[in-house]
Design a protein around this motif. Structure first.
Motif, short mmCIF file in Angstrom:
data_model
loop_
_atom_site.label_atom_id
_atom_site.label_comp_id
_atom_site.label_asym_id
_atom_site.label_seq_id
_atom_site.Cartn_x
_atom_site.Cartn_y
_atom_site.Cartn_z
N MET A 147 42.09 43.02 41.83
CA MET A 147 43.20 43.41 42.68
C MET A 147 43.05 42.79 44.07
O MET A 147 44.03 42.41 44.67
CB MET A 147 43.25 44.93 42.74
CG MET A 147 44.44 45.47 43.44
SD MET A 147 45.91 45.11 42.48
CE MET A 147 47.09 46.06 43.34
N ARG A 148 41.80 42.72 44.54
CA ARG A 148 41.58 42.14 45.86
C ARG A 148 41.95 40.66 45.88
O ARG A 148 42.52 40.16 46.85
CB ARG A 148 40.13 42.33 46.26
CG ARG A 148 39.86 41.84 47.66
CD ARG A 148 38.47 42.15 48.11
NE ARG A 148 38.29 41.60 49.45
CZ ARG A 148 37.24 41.83 50.19
NH1 ARG A 148 36.28 42.60 49.74
NH2 ARG A 148 37.13 41.31 51.37
N LYS A 149 41.62 39.95 44.79
CA LYS A 149 41.97 38.53 44.70
C LYS A 149 43.49 38.35 44.74
O LYS A 149 43.98 37.42 45.37
CB LYS A 149 41.41 37.92 43.42
CG LYS A 149 39.92 37.77 43.43
CD LYS A 149 39.44 37.16 42.13
CE LYS A 149 37.93 37.10 42.09
NZ LYS A 149 37.45 36.54 40.83
N LEU A 150 44.21 39.24 44.08
CA LEU A 150 45.67 39.18 44.08
C LEU A 150 46.20 39.36 45.49
O LEU A 150 47.11 38.64 45.92
CB LEU A 150 46.26 40.25 43.15
CG LEU A 150 47.77 40.32 43.09
CD1 LEU A 150 48.33 39.03 42.50
CD2 LEU A 150 48.19 41.50 42.24
N PHE A 151 45.64 40.31 46.23
CA PHE A 151 46.07 40.54 47.61
C PHE A 151 45.82 39.33 48.48
O PHE A 151 46.67 38.93 49.27
CB PHE A 151 45.38 41.78 48.19
CG PHE A 151 45.76 42.05 49.61
CD1 PHE A 151 47.00 42.59 49.91
CD2 PHE A 151 44.91 41.73 50.64
CE1 PHE A 151 47.37 42.82 51.21
CE2 PHE A 151 45.27 41.96 51.96
CZ PHE A 151 46.51 42.51 52.25
N VAL A 152 44.64 38.72 48.34
CA VAL A 152 44.30 37.54 49.14
C VAL A 152 45.24 36.39 48.79
O VAL A 152 45.74 35.69 49.68
CB VAL A 152 42.83 37.14 48.93
CG1 VAL A 152 42.52 35.79 49.56
CG2 VAL A 152 41.91 38.21 49.48
N LEU A 153 45.51 36.21 47.51
CA LEU A 153 46.43 35.16 47.08
C LEU A 153 47.83 35.40 47.64
O LEU A 153 48.48 34.49 48.13
CB LEU A 153 46.47 35.10 45.55
CG LEU A 153 47.41 34.05 44.95
CD1 LEU A 153 46.96 32.66 45.37
CD2 LEU A 153 47.43 34.18 43.45
N PHE A 154 48.29 36.65 47.58
CA PHE A 154 49.61 36.98 48.10
C PHE A 154 49.67 36.75 49.61
O PHE A 154 50.64 36.22 50.12
CB PHE A 154 49.98 38.43 47.78
CG PHE A 154 51.29 38.84 48.37
CD1 PHE A 154 52.47 38.38 47.84
CD2 PHE A 154 51.32 39.67 49.47
CE1 PHE A 154 53.67 38.73 48.40
CE2 PHE A 154 52.52 40.04 50.04
CZ PHE A 154 53.70 39.57 49.50
N ALA A 155 48.62 37.14 50.32
CA ALA A 155 48.59 36.95 51.78
C ALA A 155 48.64 35.47 52.13
O ALA A 155 49.34 35.06 53.06
CB ALA A 155 47.35 37.61 52.37
N ALA A 156 47.92 34.65 51.39
CA ALA A 156 47.94 33.20 51.64
C ALA A 156 49.32 32.63 51.35
O ALA A 156 49.83 31.81 52.12
CB ALA A 156 46.88 32.52 50.79
N ALA A 157 49.92 33.06 50.26
CA ALA A 157 51.26 32.58 49.92
C ALA A 157 52.27 33.02 50.97
O ALA A 157 53.16 32.24 51.35
CB ALA A 157 51.67 33.09 48.54
N ALA A 158 52.15 34.24 51.45
CA ALA A 158 53.06 34.74 52.48
C ALA A 158 52.90 33.93 53.77
O ALA A 158 53.89 33.60 54.43
CB ALA A 158 52.81 36.22 52.73
N ALA A 159 51.68 33.60 54.13
CA ALA A 159 51.44 32.81 55.33
C ALA A 159 52.06 31.42 55.21
O ALA A 159 52.70 30.93 56.14
CB ALA A 159 49.95 32.70 55.61
N LEU A 160 51.90 30.80 54.05
CA LEU A 160 52.49 29.48 53.84
C LEU A 160 54.01 29.55 53.83
O LEU A 160 54.68 28.68 54.37
CB LEU A 160 51.98 28.88 52.53
CG LEU A 160 50.51 28.48 52.53
CD1 LEU A 160 50.09 28.07 51.12
CD2 LEU A 160 50.25 27.37 53.52
N THR A 161 54.55 30.58 53.21
CA THR A 161 56.00 30.75 53.16
C THR A 161 56.56 30.96 54.55
O THR A 161 57.58 30.37 54.92
CB THR A 161 56.37 31.95 52.25
OG1 THR A 161 55.86 31.70 50.95
CG2 THR A 161 57.85 32.14 52.17
N THR A 162 55.91 31.78 55.34
CA THR A 162 56.36 32.04 56.71
C THR A 162 56.32 30.76 57.54
O THR A 162 57.22 30.50 58.34
CB THR A 162 55.50 33.13 57.36
OG1 THR A 162 55.59 34.31 56.55
CG2 THR A 162 55.97 33.46 58.74
N ALA A 163 55.29 29.97 57.36
CA ALA A 163 55.16 28.73 58.12
C ALA A 163 56.25 27.74 57.76
O ALA A 163 56.61 26.89 58.57
CB ALA A 163 53.79 28.12 57.87
#
Length: 45
Positions: free
Chosen positions: A1-17
């Motif tokens: 579950m933690r890996k999923l959160f980290v992956l989602f956070a990275a994707a969100a950062a890239l999407t926001t950028a």
């Protein structure tokens, strides 16, 4: 579950950028919401 959160956070950062307009922000926020919903549905099963 933690890996999923980290992956989602990275994707969100890239999407926001990648957002250049307010319209783009709305589409990105909607896509992020759909990703969270999908992850929650997967976690239930």
């Amino acid at each position: 579950m933690r890996k999923l959160f980290v992956l989602f956070a990275a994707a969100a950062a890239l999407t926001t950028a990648a957002c250049n307009t307010i319209s783009g922000v709305g589409r990105d926020a909607s896509a992020a919401g759909n990703a969270v919903t999908g992850a929650a549905e997967d976690a239930k099963t």
